[in-house]
Design a protein around this motif. Structure first.
Motif, PDB file in Angstrom:
ATOM      1  N   GLN A 197       0.846  -1.177   0.000  1.00 48.83           N
ATOM      2  CA  GLN A 197       0.000   0.000   0.000  1.00 48.83           C
ATOM      3  C   GLN A 197       0.888   1.236   0.000  1.00 48.83           C
ATOM      4  N   SER A 198       0.505   2.222  -0.782  1.00 48.04           N
ATOM      5  CA  SER A 198       1.348   3.411  -0.911  1.00 48.04           C
ATOM      6  C   SER A 198       1.337   4.254   0.370  1.00 48.04           C
ATOM      7  N   GLN A 199       0.218   4.241   1.082  1.00 48.10           N
ATOM      8  CA  GLN A 199       0.099   5.037   2.294  1.00 48.10           C
ATOM      9  C   GLN A 199      -0.264   4.136   3.472  1.00 48.10           C
ATOM     10  N   PRO A 200       0.307   4.387   4.627  1.00 49.76           N
ATOM     11  CA  PRO A 200      -0.057   3.584   5.807  1.00 49.76           C
ATOM     12  C   PRO A 200      -1.461   3.942   6.285  1.00 49.76           C
ATOM     13  N   PHE A 201      -2.076   3.004   6.946  1.00 49.69           N
ATOM     14  CA  PHE A 201      -3.358   3.263   7.606  1.00 49.69           C
ATOM     15  C   PHE A 201      -3.058   3.841   8.993  1.00 49.69           C
ATOM     16  N   ILE A 202      -3.507   5.060   9.223  1.00 48.12           N
ATOM     17  CA  ILE A 202      -3.271   5.717  10.509  1.00 48.12           C
ATOM     18  C   ILE A 202      -4.544   5.621  11.347  1.00 48.12           C
ATOM     19  N   LYS A 203      -4.407   4.949  12.475  1.00 46.66           N
ATOM     20  CA  LYS A 203      -5.530   4.746  13.371  1.00 46.66           C
ATOM     21  C   LYS A 203      -5.162   5.202  14.780  1.00 46.66           C
ATOM     22  N   MET A 204      -6.219   5.474  15.552  1.00 46.83           N
ATOM     23  CA  MET A 204      -6.033   5.859  16.931  1.00 46.83           C
ATOM     24  C   MET A 204      -6.079   4.640  17.828  1.00 46.83           C
ATOM     25  N   LYS A 205      -5.375   4.724  18.938  1.00 42.69           N
ATOM     26  CA  LYS A 205      -5.414   3.636  19.906  1.00 42.69           C
ATOM     27  C   LYS A 205      -6.838   3.457  20.402  1.00 42.69           C
ATOM     28  N   GLY A 206      -7.274   2.193  20.410  1.00 40.79           N
ATOM     29  CA  GLY A 206      -8.642   1.899  20.829  1.00 40.79           C
ATOM     30  C   GLY A 206      -9.614   1.785  19.679  1.00 40.79           C
ATOM     31  N   GLU A 207      -9.252   2.304  18.498  1.00 41.01           N
ATOM     32  CA  GLU A 207     -10.120   2.187  17.321  1.00 41.01           C
ATOM     33  C   GLU A 207     -10.014   0.792  16.726  1.00 41.01           C
ATOM     34  N   ASP A 208     -10.995   0.463  15.871  1.00 42.35           N
ATOM     35  CA  ASP A 208     -10.974  -0.802  15.136  1.00 42.35           C
ATOM     36  C   ASP A 208     -10.461  -0.561  13.718  1.00 42.35           C
ATOM     37  N   PHE A 209      -9.702  -1.525  13.208  1.00 39.39           N
ATOM     38  CA  PHE A 209      -9.244  -1.473  11.828  1.00 39.39           C
ATOM     39  C   PHE A 209     -10.132  -2.372  10.985  1.00 39.39           C
ATOM     40  N   ARG A 210     -10.724  -1.803   9.935  1.00 42.80           N
ATOM     41  CA  ARG A 210     -11.547  -2.568   8.990  1.00 42.80           C
ATOM     42  C   ARG A 210     -11.209  -2.104   7.582  1.00 42.80           C
ATOM     43  N   ASN A 211     -10.812  -3.045   6.742  1.00 41.45           N
ATOM     44  CA  ASN A 211     -10.488  -2.650   5.376  1.00 41.45           C
ATOM     45  C   ASN A 211     -10.654  -3.847   4.436  1.00 41.45           C
ATOM     46  N   PRO A 212     -11.309  -3.629   3.258  1.00 48.41           N
ATOM     47  CA  PRO A 212     -11.457  -4.702   2.267  1.00 48.41           C
ATOM     48  C   PRO A 212     -10.299  -4.690   1.261  1.00 48.41           C
ATOM     49  N   PHE A 213      -9.903  -5.873   0.813  1.00 48.34           N
ATOM     50  CA  PHE A 213      -8.864  -6.017  -0.212  1.00 48.34           C
ATOM     51  C   PHE A 213      -9.424  -6.885  -1.337  1.00 48.34           C
ATOM     52  N   ALA A 214      -9.222  -6.413  -2.575  1.00 48.46           N
ATOM     53  CA  ALA A 214      -9.796  -7.101  -3.734  1.00 48.46           C
ATOM     54  C   ALA A 214      -9.056  -8.406  -4.013  1.00 48.46           C
ATOM     55  N   PHE A 215      -9.829  -9.507  -4.165  1.00 50.48           N
ATOM     56  CA  PHE A 215      -9.282 -10.828  -4.482  1.00 50.48           C
ATOM     57  C   PHE A 215     -10.261 -11.562  -5.390  1.00 50.48           C
ATOM     58  N   GLN A 216      -9.721 -12.460  -6.159  1.00 51.65           N
ATOM     59  CA  GLN A 216     -10.525 -13.427  -6.886  1.00 51.65           C
ATOM     60  C   GLN A 216     -10.011 -14.793  -6.463  1.00 51.65           C
ATOM     61  N   ALA A 217     -10.773 -15.433  -5.561  1.00 53.35           N
ATOM     62  CA  ALA A 217     -10.279 -16.659  -4.941  1.00 53.35           C
ATOM     63  C   ALA A 217     -11.196 -17.822  -5.275  1.00 53.35           C
ATOM     64  N   PRO A 218     -10.603 -18.951  -5.698  1.00 53.14           N
ATOM     65  CA  PRO A 218     -11.421 -20.144  -5.919  1.00 53.14           C
ATOM     66  C   PRO A 218     -11.933 -20.701  -4.588  1.00 53.14           C
ATOM     67  N   THR A 219     -13.040 -21.409  -4.637  1.00 53.61           N
ATOM     68  CA  THR A 219     -13.623 -21.981  -3.426  1.00 53.61           C
ATOM     69  C   THR A 219     -12.650 -22.959  -2.774  1.00 53.61           C
ATOM     70  N   GLY A 220     -12.527 -22.858  -1.455  1.00 57.54           N
ATOM     71  CA  GLY A 220     -11.633 -23.754  -0.716  1.00 57.54           C
ATOM     72  C   GLY A 220     -10.203 -23.285  -0.672  1.00 57.54           C
ATOM     73  N   SER A 221      -9.895 -22.111  -1.216  1.00 58.10           N
ATOM     74  CA  SER A 221      -8.525 -21.606  -1.190  1.00 58.10           C
ATOM     75  C   SER A 221      -8.143 -21.180   0.226  1.00 58.10           C
ATOM     76  N   ARG A 222      -6.863 -21.256   0.505  1.00 51.97           N
ATOM     77  CA  ARG A 222      -6.359 -20.830   1.815  1.00 51.97           C
ATOM     78  C   ARG A 222      -6.324 -19.303   1.868  1.00 51.97           C
ATOM     79  N   MET A 223      -6.919 -18.745   2.901  1.00 54.29           N
ATOM     80  CA  MET A 223      -6.942 -17.302   3.128  1.00 54.29           C
ATOM     81  C   MET A 223      -6.178 -17.047   4.423  1.00 54.29           C
TER      82      MET A 223
END
Length: 316
Positions: free
Chosen positions: A33-59
């Motif tokens: 990622q070009s930029q870091p995710f800046i979060k505050m202490k105590g906050e939750d991190f939630r972020n989606p990443f694009a994938f095309q994964a076959p069924t049963g693949s290891r995540m």
């Protein structure tokens, strides 16, 4: 010219394929990622990443170099959770969602999220965790005293607008008691009320365990300003001592009444006896006084008063 252009594109595709294959093989490389995710202490991190994964693949989600000991969570299904870490695959949008709850300073660093067999990824990203309060001030009074069982209200002298983030937390804000953008908010025993470009925090039904350091804060344009203060809760008059006091007072009143009643009965008894004696006296007063001198049975006769006819009859 077209030939060279096609060769150039094929070379780029080949290099990308090699890069992706190597990344999928050892999991250590990926698309940064070009930029870091800046979060505050105590906050939750939630972020989606694009994938095309076959069924049963290891995540998987891992830290640092993504060695075996760096893996924090992995699965061959659609969802996995380990402690504060969660990964889930959204097959509708073809995205892997990474969730890290209640970030701490130890969560800062590099991560890698990937799916074996996917044509995209893996992705490497950095999380930076900053302290809740960028600037800390102390209020007019650093220590606020209150009584157990009562309430306490403290004014946070921090300039804020109605829709600014307003929060109330313990000590170094490891635990948020209340966090809101509303004008008024309540959570359990904690209340925030906004007014006059500042706000007030209240704790109700205080206990001795509420003693300690607190911070109230305002978030403006990603910068948090906080006010730090201490609360000391001292013992107050609880329900049981009040009940005990009432019982003691009632018993004392009963004792006093009993003593008064007993004393009154004694006085009535004495007065009654006196009255009886006084009533006997008139009874004896109506009787003639008994004389101790005995009058002679025979009365002396006066010779002059003797009827001589009586002697004359006797002489005959």
């Amino acid at each position: 010219m077209i030939f060279f252009f096609q060769m150039k594109m094929n070379i780029h595709h080949f290099l990308f394929f090699c890069f992706s294959s190597a990344a999928l093989f050892d999991g250590s490389a990926g698309l940064d990622q070009s930029q870091p995710f800046i979060k505050m202490k105590g906050e939750d991190f939630r972020n989606p990443f694009a994938f095309q994964a076959p069924t049963g693949s290891r995540m998987y989600l891992c830290r640092n170099d993504c060695k075996k000991e760096d893996i924090v969570v992995e699965t061959n299904g659609n969802r996995a959770m380990s402690g504060r870490y969660t990964i889930r695959y959204d097959r509708v949008e073809n995205k892997v969602v990474v969730v890290i709850l209640e970030l701490t300073q130890s969560d800062a660093g590099w991560y890698t999220v990937g799916v074996n067999g996917s044509s995209l990824g893996p992705y490497r990203f950095e999380i930076k965790v900053k302290e809740i309060c960028d600037r800390v001030i102390f209020g007019e009074s650093r220590v606020h005293s209150a009584t157990e069982g009562g309430n306490i209200t403290i004014t946070c002298h921090l300039f804020s607008q109605q829709l600014n983030r307003k929060f109330f937390c313990t000590e170094e804000c490891n635990t948020f008691l209340i966090d809101t953008n509303d004008v008024e908010a309540m959570s359990d025993r904690y209340i925030i009320v906004y007014g006059s470009n500042m706000f007030k925090v209240t704790i109700t039904q205080l206990t001795k365990s509420d003693s300690g350091w607190y911070q109230c804060g305002v978030g403006r344009l990603g910068v948090n300003e906080c006010q730090k203060f201490e609360i000391t809760v001292t013992g107050g008059v609880g329900l049981r001592p009040v009940v005990y006091s009432i019982v003691v007072i009632v018993l004392l009143v009963v004792c006093v009444l009993l003593l008064y009643k007993r004393k009154t009965r004694n006085v009535d008894y004495v007065n009654t006896r006196g009255t009886e004696r006084n009533m006997e006296i008139p009874i004896y007063d109506d009787c003639s006084a008994v004389s101790t001198h005995e009058e002679p049975v025979y009365q002396e006769l006066d010779p002059c008063s003797i009827d001589r006819s009586v002697y004359n009859s006797l002489e005959k």
